[in-house]
Design an enzyme around this catalytic site. Sequence first.
Site, PDB file in Angstrom:
ATOM      1  N   THR A 262       0.842  -1.194   0.000  1.00 26.23           N
ATOM      2  CA  THR A 262       0.000   0.000   0.000  1.00 26.23           C
ATOM      3  C   THR A 262       0.881   1.250   0.000  1.00 26.23           C
ATOM      4  O   THR A 262       1.955   1.266   0.603  1.00 26.23           O
ATOM      5  CB  THR A 262      -0.927   0.022   1.224  1.00 26.23           C
ATOM      6  OG1 THR A 262      -0.148  -0.128   2.426  1.00 26.23           O
ATOM      7  CG2 THR A 262      -1.933  -1.123   1.150  1.00 26.23           C
ATOM      8  N   ASP A 263       0.396   2.298  -0.647  1.00 24.97           N
ATOM      9  CA  ASP A 263       1.156   3.528  -0.790  1.00 24.97           C
ATOM     10  C   ASP A 263       0.984   4.423   0.437  1.00 24.97           C
ATOM     11  O   ASP A 263       0.251   4.100   1.374  1.00 24.97           O
ATOM     12  CB  ASP A 263       0.717   4.267  -2.053  1.00 24.97           C
ATOM     13  CG  ASP A 263       0.926   3.430  -3.306  1.00 24.97           C
ATOM     14  OD1 ASP A 263       1.933   2.711  -3.364  1.00 24.97           O
ATOM     15  OD2 ASP A 263       0.066   3.498  -4.208  1.00 24.97           O
ATOM     16  N   LYS A 264       1.629   5.552   0.399  1.00 25.78           N
ATOM     17  CA  LYS A 264       1.568   6.513   1.492  1.00 25.78           C
ATOM     18  C   LYS A 264       0.134   7.000   1.697  1.00 25.78           C
ATOM     19  O   LYS A 264      -0.549   7.381   0.756  1.00 25.78           O
ATOM     20  CB  LYS A 264       2.484   7.696   1.178  1.00 25.78           C
ATOM     21  CG  LYS A 264       2.483   8.777   2.244  1.00 25.78           C
ATOM     22  CD  LYS A 264       3.400   9.923   1.845  1.00 25.78           C
ATOM     23  CE  LYS A 264       3.357  11.037   2.891  1.00 25.78           C
ATOM     24  NZ  LYS A 264       4.233  12.172   2.503  1.00 25.78           N
TER      25      LYS A 264
ATOM     26  N   VAL B  65      -2.473   5.249   2.564  1.00 26.58           N
ATOM     27  CA  VAL B  65      -3.484   4.211   2.348  1.00 26.58           C
ATOM     28  C   VAL B  65      -3.525   3.301   3.567  1.00 26.58           C
ATOM     29  O   VAL B  65      -2.491   2.864   4.067  1.00 26.58           O
ATOM     30  CB  VAL B  65      -3.185   3.400   1.075  1.00 26.58           C
ATOM     31  CG1 VAL B  65      -4.217   2.314   0.882  1.00 26.58           C
ATOM     32  CG2 VAL B  65      -3.146   4.330  -0.132  1.00 26.58           C
TER      33      VAL B  65
END
Length: 427
Positions: free
Chosen positions: A129-131, A133
């Site tokens: 997951t990205d920043k 999220v």
Amino acid sequence: GINAEYGGSHPSMSDQPHNKRKQQRHEKNPPKRRRTVYTDEKNTKKSEEEGKQALPETTDPKPNKRPFPKRNIALLLGYEGSGFQGLQRNPNAVTIDSVLEEAIFKAGGIMPENANSFTKVCWRLCARTDKGVSAIANVVTLKAVLVPDLLEKINQNLPENLRVFDFYPVPKRFNPKRRCTGRIYQYVIPTYVFKPKSVPSEEYVFDDAMREKVQSILNLYRGTHDFHNFTKGIPGGDPSAKRYILSFECSKPIIVDGTEVVLLSVHGQSFIFHQIRKMIGTVVMILRDSLSTDILLEALQPDKHVWTPLVPSLGLMLKRPLFEYHNDDPTYRALSFESAKEKLEQFENQVLLPNILKMEKEKQTFKIWLEKNDPDNPLLHKGEILHKAKNQKSNVKLDSDLQKNQVSDNNQEQILKQDQTEGEKGN
């Protein structure tokens, strides 16, 4: 013959040296014979007086420093992503990986000689997951020491927005990313975001009719499509841009912390960077009469280039990874997460959703996003303008290359004609 040389008789071969030089060398420097030392002779001592065999000091030459078993396990964890810079470990950044690894080490699940080395403990991620999220449920696998009360000790060293709910034994070569058959993401969004610009705020209601409109547009994403316009860095027609969407559902409105919201759940095999957020952003702009449905259909074509809006990462969360093939194998324990169902629901309803809506009120995230993506805002189609400019530059470059090729072809034709005329004159 031989008999005359040796005095008329043939001596035995054992009486004569095979190689005189080798024998002389051995006499001067005799070779050292290696003495075989056996385990019993090395680890025991004989007592001449008592005639008994003494026991060695320790029966294990390498004492066991790990009194507890070490197993491959899958951790089921959830986190609120606003306090971290993504899931994957990143130098000089507070990530979920780094915080979780430190907590497991303090709990005794990772030996000191294996600390800060994801390779030694076979650390693997299921869904990155990205920043910003979040995740209701995600999976990380590693080889851990199963100390007593491991789960409780890990959570004692974690912040409140990062929890480990359970762990499961998995095979030695289990890779959660490869074994994952699908992922379900969920996006929480206030209902006022869908309000058309032509409808006054006091008259707007997110009723069943509005929900059906949202659902009808979400259904356009179902199936296999080319999503190169919903990410960046992937050209149209690239195989990596093709993704399969099984379902995209809009829930009934609910009230969270005084705000009416809906939950958009999308189930797919896998997703590319920014894909879900751009899919939802396009739906929002269509309902607000800023874009048309034809734009969405055009954006799914591999030979079309369409600008798509990107909604904030605040509302996006991984709901659950799926392991259907692994769960069908009766040899292993299923990763169905039924044992932690109540913990997952509690974490979602009491931690994630309230924190997301609290931050939305404080920072006015979606309100600011709507202002930036207003059709009258000149920055709205910045991406589309830049893309057109790049296309124009590439077209100009192609035209110049064609002109150069034409000039070179004309020059070659003139040279050939000159050679032919000179040859005719010579003849």
